[in-house]
Scaffold this motif. Structure first.
Motif, PDB file in Angstrom:
ATOM      1  N   SER A  86      58.351  25.370  70.351  1.00  0.00           N
ATOM      2  CA  SER A  86      58.655  23.952  70.524  1.00  0.00           C
ATOM      3  C   SER A  86      59.977  23.573  69.842  1.00  0.00           C
ATOM      4  N   ASP A  87      60.189  24.061  68.619  1.00  0.00           N
ATOM      5  CA  ASP A  87      61.428  23.784  67.892  1.00  0.00           C
ATOM      6  C   ASP A  87      62.630  24.375  68.627  1.00  0.00           C
ATOM      7  N   LEU A  88      62.474  25.611  69.106  1.00  0.00           N
ATOM      8  CA  LEU A  88      63.548  26.271  69.846  1.00  0.00           C
ATOM      9  C   LEU A  88      63.919  25.478  71.086  1.00  0.00           C
ATOM     10  N   LEU A  89      62.927  25.080  71.850  1.00  0.00           N
ATOM     11  CA  LEU A  89      63.197  24.326  73.071  1.00  0.00           C
ATOM     12  C   LEU A  89      63.861  22.985  72.760  1.00  0.00           C
ATOM     13  N   ALA A  90      63.398  22.310  71.719  1.00  0.00           N
ATOM     14  CA  ALA A  90      64.006  21.031  71.332  1.00  0.00           C
ATOM     15  C   ALA A  90      65.481  21.223  71.002  1.00  0.00           C
ATOM     16  N   TYR A  91      65.788  22.261  70.227  1.00  0.00           N
ATOM     17  CA  TYR A  91      67.192  22.522  69.865  1.00  0.00           C
ATOM     18  C   TYR A  91      68.035  22.838  71.101  1.00  0.00           C
ATOM     19  N   LEU A  92      67.562  23.757  71.921  1.00  0.00           N
ATOM     20  CA  LEU A  92      68.348  24.168  73.081  1.00  0.00           C
ATOM     21  C   LEU A  92      68.590  23.006  74.038  1.00  0.00           C
ATOM     22  N   GLN A  93      67.580  22.205  74.264  1.00  0.00           N
ATOM     23  CA  GLN A  93      67.748  21.070  75.164  1.00  0.00           C
ATOM     24  C   GLN A  93      68.667  20.012  74.564  1.00  0.00           C
ATOM     25  N   ALA A  94      68.576  19.787  73.273  1.00  0.00           N
ATOM     26  CA  ALA A  94      69.469  18.818  72.626  1.00  0.00           C
ATOM     27  C   ALA A  94      70.903  19.300  72.645  1.00  0.00           C
ATOM     28  N   ALA A  95      71.106  20.575  72.405  1.00  0.00           N
ATOM     29  CA  ALA A  95      72.459  21.126  72.355  1.00  0.00           C
ATOM     30  C   ALA A  95      73.066  21.272  73.746  1.00  0.00           C
ATOM     31  N   ALA A  96      72.233  21.408  74.759  1.00  0.00           N
ATOM     32  CA  ALA A  96      72.726  21.613  76.124  1.00  0.00           C
ATOM     33  C   ALA A  96      73.308  20.338  76.727  1.00  0.00           C
ATOM     34  N   ARG A  97      72.981  19.206  76.200  1.00  0.00           N
ATOM     35  CA  ARG A  97      73.396  17.915  76.778  1.00  0.00           C
ATOM     36  C   ARG A  97      74.865  17.676  76.638  1.00  0.00           C
ATOM     37  N   LEU A 132      73.495  36.195  71.823  1.00  0.00           N
ATOM     38  CA  LEU A 132      73.266  34.766  72.027  1.00  0.00           C
ATOM     39  C   LEU A 132      74.082  34.271  73.209  1.00  0.00           C
ATOM     40  N   TYR A 133      73.496  33.365  73.944  1.00  0.00           N
ATOM     41  CA  TYR A 133      74.194  32.722  75.053  1.00  0.00           C
ATOM     42  C   TYR A 133      74.702  31.373  74.586  1.00  0.00           C
ATOM     43  N   ARG A 134      75.764  30.912  75.215  1.00  0.00           N
ATOM     44  CA  ARG A 134      76.234  29.554  74.921  1.00  0.00           C
ATOM     45  C   ARG A 134      75.138  28.592  75.341  1.00  0.00           C
ATOM     46  N   VAL A 135      74.763  27.709  74.452  1.00  0.00           N
ATOM     47  CA  VAL A 135      73.677  26.789  74.788  1.00  0.00           C
ATOM     48  C   VAL A 135      74.076  25.825  75.898  1.00  0.00           C
ATOM     49  N   THR A 136      75.368  25.623  76.078  1.00  0.00           N
ATOM     50  CA  THR A 136      75.834  24.713  77.135  1.00  0.00           C
ATOM     51  C   THR A 136      75.942  25.393  78.500  1.00  0.00           C
ATOM     52  N   ASP A 137      75.649  26.695  78.565  1.00  0.00           N
ATOM     53  CA  ASP A 137      75.692  27.393  79.847  1.00  0.00           C
ATOM     54  C   ASP A 137      74.502  27.038  80.733  1.00  0.00           C
ATOM     55  N   ARG A 138      73.494  26.402  80.158  1.00  0.00           N
ATOM     56  CA  ARG A 138      72.306  26.010  80.901  1.00  0.00           C
ATOM     57  C   ARG A 138      71.998  24.555  80.598  1.00  0.00           C
ATOM     58  N   ASN A 139      71.311  23.924  81.540  1.00  0.00           N
ATOM     59  CA  ASN A 139      70.880  22.549  81.301  1.00  0.00           C
ATOM     60  C   ASN A 139      69.481  22.561  80.675  1.00  0.00           C
ATOM     61  N   ALA A 140      68.967  21.387  80.366  1.00  0.00           N
ATOM     62  CA  ALA A 140      67.673  21.285  79.698  1.00  0.00           C
ATOM     63  C   ALA A 140      66.568  21.954  80.515  1.00  0.00           C
ATOM     64  N   GLU A 141      66.568  21.764  81.810  1.00  0.00           N
ATOM     65  CA  GLU A 141      65.562  22.373  82.680  1.00  0.00           C
ATOM     66  C   GLU A 141      65.669  23.900  82.658  1.00  0.00           C
ATOM     67  N   GLY A 142      66.888  24.408  82.693  1.00  0.00           N
ATOM     68  CA  GLY A 142      67.094  25.854  82.646  1.00  0.00           C
ATOM     69  C   GLY A 142      66.568  26.461  81.362  1.00  0.00           C
ATOM     70  N   TRP A 143      66.801  25.783  80.235  1.00  0.00           N
ATOM     71  CA  TRP A 143      66.293  26.290  78.966  1.00  0.00           C
ATOM     72  C   TRP A 143      64.778  26.259  78.927  1.00  0.00           C
ATOM     73  N   ARG A 144      64.160  25.252  79.535  1.00  0.00           N
ATOM     74  CA  ARG A 144      62.694  25.178  79.555  1.00  0.00           C
ATOM     75  C   ARG A 144      62.110  26.427  80.227  1.00  0.00           C
ATOM     76  N   ASP A 145      62.704  26.808  81.369  1.00  0.00           N
ATOM     77  CA  ASP A 145      62.238  27.991  82.094  1.00  0.00           C
ATOM     78  C   ASP A 145      62.444  29.266  81.283  1.00  0.00           C
ATOM     79  N   ILE A 146      63.602  29.379  80.643  1.00  0.00           N
ATOM     80  CA  ILE A 146      63.905  30.588  79.868  1.00  0.00           C
ATOM     81  C   ILE A 146      62.986  30.703  78.655  1.00  0.00           C
ATOM     82  N   VAL A 147      62.798  29.612  77.938  1.00  0.00           N
ATOM     83  CA  VAL A 147      61.924  29.654  76.760  1.00  0.00           C
ATOM     84  C   VAL A 147      60.490  29.974  77.186  1.00  0.00           C
ATOM     85  N   ALA A 148      60.029  29.397  78.280  1.00  0.00           N
ATOM     86  CA  ALA A 148      58.677  29.696  78.761  1.00  0.00           C
ATOM     87  C   ALA A 148      58.520  31.176  79.076  1.00  0.00           C
ATOM     88  N   SER A 149      59.570  31.782  79.599  1.00  0.00           N
ATOM     89  CA  SER A 149      59.541  33.195  79.954  1.00  0.00           C
ATOM     90  C   SER A 149      59.683  34.100  78.737  1.00  0.00           C
TER      91      SER A 149
END
Length: 97
Positions: free
Chosen positions: A86-97, A56-73
């Motif tokens: 969708s749930d994963l992306l919502a969590y990662l983006q919320a936690a990254a803030r 697992l990576y620290r969720v704060t190591d990336r911003n919301a945009e970065g997580w969007r790209d990673i989840v899409a990939s």
């Protein structure tokens, strides 16, 4: 064998205990405008599906945009259905803030 199990448990405890994978809570839900159930499911996807292939990576190591790209990939590789993605992306983006 026992030493390997102990080392694995300690590693996972250190990762989740250090804030690398923050718990979804009411504060995160309010801050992000997301439903707490969605965030909780997204965290579960992150801690169970993503660890099948890598640490697992620290969720704060990336911003919301970065997580969007990673989840899409990564979502197709992990064979995530649309709800899990969708749930994963919502969590990662919320936690990254």
């Amino acid at each position: 064998m026992r030493a390997a199990v102990v080392a694995t448990v300690m590693c996972l405890a250190a990762c989740t205990g250090s804030g690398a994978v923050p718990r979804a809570d009411a504060e995160m839900a309010a801050r992000s405008g997301q439903d707490l159930n969605i965030l909780s499911r997204g965290r579960h996807v992150y801690t169970t599906n993503c660890t099948g292939c890598h640490a697992l990576y620290r969720v704060t190591d990336r911003n919301a945009e970065g997580w969007r790209d990673i989840v899409a990939s990564m979502a197709p590789k992990a064979k995530l259905d649309e709800r899990s993605r969708s749930d994963l992306l919502a969590y990662l983006q919320a936690a990254a803030r």
